[in-house]
Design an enzyme around this catalytic site. Sequence first.
Site, mmCIF file in Angstrom:
data_model
loop_
_atom_site.group_PDB
_atom_site.id
_atom_site.type_symbol
_atom_site.label_atom_id
_atom_site.label_comp_id
_atom_site.label_asym_id
_atom_site.label_seq_id
_atom_site.Cartn_x
_atom_site.Cartn_y
_atom_site.Cartn_z
ATOM 1 C CB SER A 183 130.804 61.381 50.802
ATOM 2 O OG SER A 183 129.827 62.437 50.896
ATOM 3 C CB CYS A 227 133.632 66.405 60.152
ATOM 4 S SG CYS A 227 132.944 67.821 59.035
ATOM 5 C CB ALA A 240 133.016 70.316 56.245
ATOM 6 C CE1 TYR A 242 127.397 72.202 60.477
ATOM 7 C CE2 TYR A 242 127.361 71.029 58.548
ATOM 8 C CZ TYR A 242 127.160 71.000 59.819
ATOM 9 O OH TYR A 242 127.549 69.991 60.559
HETATM 10 C C1 FMN Z 1 131.700 60.789 59.928
HETATM 11 C C2 FMN Z 1 131.110 61.648 58.815
HETATM 12 C C3 FMN Z 1 131.330 62.951 58.549
HETATM 13 C C4 FMN Z 1 130.763 63.763 57.772
HETATM 14 N N1 FMN Z 1 131.151 64.962 57.332
HETATM 15 C C5 FMN Z 1 130.737 65.475 56.180
HETATM 16 C C6 FMN Z 1 131.359 66.892 55.694
HETATM 17 O O1 FMN Z 1 132.500 67.268 56.254
HETATM 18 N N2 FMN Z 1 130.615 67.351 54.825
HETATM 19 C C7 FMN Z 1 129.528 66.784 54.241
HETATM 20 O O2 FMN Z 1 128.952 67.562 53.268
HETATM 21 N N3 FMN Z 1 128.979 65.850 54.775
HETATM 22 C C8 FMN Z 1 129.549 65.135 55.645
HETATM 23 N N4 FMN Z 1 128.872 63.915 56.053
HETATM 24 C C9 FMN Z 1 127.884 63.357 55.360
HETATM 25 C C10 FMN Z 1 128.458 62.454 54.088
HETATM 26 O O3 FMN Z 1 129.135 63.143 53.112
HETATM 27 C C11 FMN Z 1 127.115 61.966 53.395
HETATM 28 O O4 FMN Z 1 126.515 63.049 52.821
HETATM 29 C C12 FMN Z 1 126.163 61.206 54.160
HETATM 30 O O5 FMN Z 1 127.029 60.416 55.192
HETATM 31 C C13 FMN Z 1 125.443 60.248 53.522
HETATM 32 O O6 FMN Z 1 125.959 59.256 52.753
HETATM 33 P P1 FMN Z 1 126.319 57.676 53.529
HETATM 34 O O7 FMN Z 1 124.977 57.046 53.359
HETATM 35 O O8 FMN Z 1 127.102 57.128 52.012
HETATM 36 O O9 FMN Z 1 127.028 57.651 54.725
HETATM 37 C C14 FMN Z 1 129.534 63.155 57.028
HETATM 38 C C15 FMN Z 1 129.252 61.844 57.202
HETATM 39 C C16 FMN Z 1 129.739 61.283 58.013
HETATM 40 C C17 FMN Z 1 129.400 59.833 58.529
#
Ligand code: FMN
Length: 377
Positions: free
Chosen positions: A28, A31, A63, A193
């Site tokens: 995924s 950032c 992103a 956003y």
């Molecule tokens: C450190 C970090 C940075 C993230 N940056 C983005 C991002 O750049 N774009 C985005 O759509 N989601 C971003 N997310 C959300 C994740 O892509 C994901 O949707 C969310 O963490 C849920 O998934 P997980 O339970 O596997 O962590 C970020 C999450 C984390 C933990």
Amino acid sequence: MSASPTSLSLFSELAIGPLRFPNRIVVSPMCQYSAREGVANDWHLQHLMQLAMSGAGLVMVEATAVEARGRITHGCLGLYSDEAEAALARVLQAARAVAAPGTRFGIQLGHAGRKGSADVPWHGGAPLKAGSDAGAPWRCSAPSALPFAPDWDTPEALDEAGIGRLVDAYVDAARRAVRLGFDVIELHCAHGYLLHQFQSPLANRRDDAWGGDAARRDRLALHIAQTLKKHVPSDRVLGARITGTDWAEGGLGPDDAVRLARRLRDLGFGYVCVSSGFVVRGERIPFGPGFQVALAAQVRRQSGITTRAVGGISEPMQAAEIIASGQADQVALARPFLADPRWVWRAAETLGVTPYYPAPYRRAAGLRKPATFDRTQ
Ligand SMILES: Cc1cc2nc3c(=O)[nH]c(=O)nc-3n(C[C@H](O)[C@H](O)[C@H](O)COP(=O)(O)O)c2cc1C
């Protein structure tokens, strides 16, 4: 352990438009808040190199802002300058050089809108204040002059000329992404956003062609999607991260996600990834295992577009069952990959599939299954 149909589904190939993906697992976008002036550095190099060799079918770059004021923080990546493009070229080339066979790379193009000009999360993520050590604040743009929360600055409502410049910025960043060789270009329409702000009635109070009823609130995301479709060659895949629900009274719900997904499908977008929330404060998000999967399943069922589920997916069998049961075509994991960049190896070994190991790491094969680990090696 022998591979069952359920476990194999996670590791089965997937075609989206012209591209084949070796399995259904996606890193995924995450950032890193570690760039300067939008420019990637050695942090991004190591981050993406280790994820490139993970064996995931698709690695999404975080992103990436289409203009400087579209960054969330001073540390966000951007793709609005030659310097930023050159730095990302170095990172992507190195990541590709160590990637597992067939791994695809994608980039998420974003714009923070009224949630920009913030401090990095590990310093609290609050709006920047003039004179602080965290860097100078900047004036944010948004659909309406409504702050994200009472303690945030009031953004500038974009006028027609501003919207025109914004669309140009998306096109310019997409051209750079194409030049860099990204296989997948994803529009970030979620997490509160800018494109989500336009779509959600909680942030968009306009009464012109870009706000009001649902069709006009969807219009900016769809207009940008349609414009990018004209500029991105047909050997790449365009997709979008969309909002399954705002989790807030008067906000977007699953039917809005289905409508947007159908329109994106009709425009030739290859997939949607269904996330949710973060457009207003005070929402009630039921975080937990797979808490957004049902939203993805509804979007997939009712729109027919290739659909990615994300959020609270951490166990190999859980991921395999989401695919095998037809709730989603791909699963994306974020935090599990930070905790364990070898998550795919673990999933494969747990599910009885032979993972790819880079040659110098082959002696780690089977280590996830203690019985086969020869301690004399
Ligand atoms: C450190 C970090 C940075 C993230 N940056 C983005 C991002 O750049 N774009 C985005 O759509 N989601 C971003 N997310 C959300 C994740 O892509 C994901 O949707 C969310 O963490 C849920 O998934 P997980 O339970 O596997 O962590 C970020 C999450 C984390 C933990």
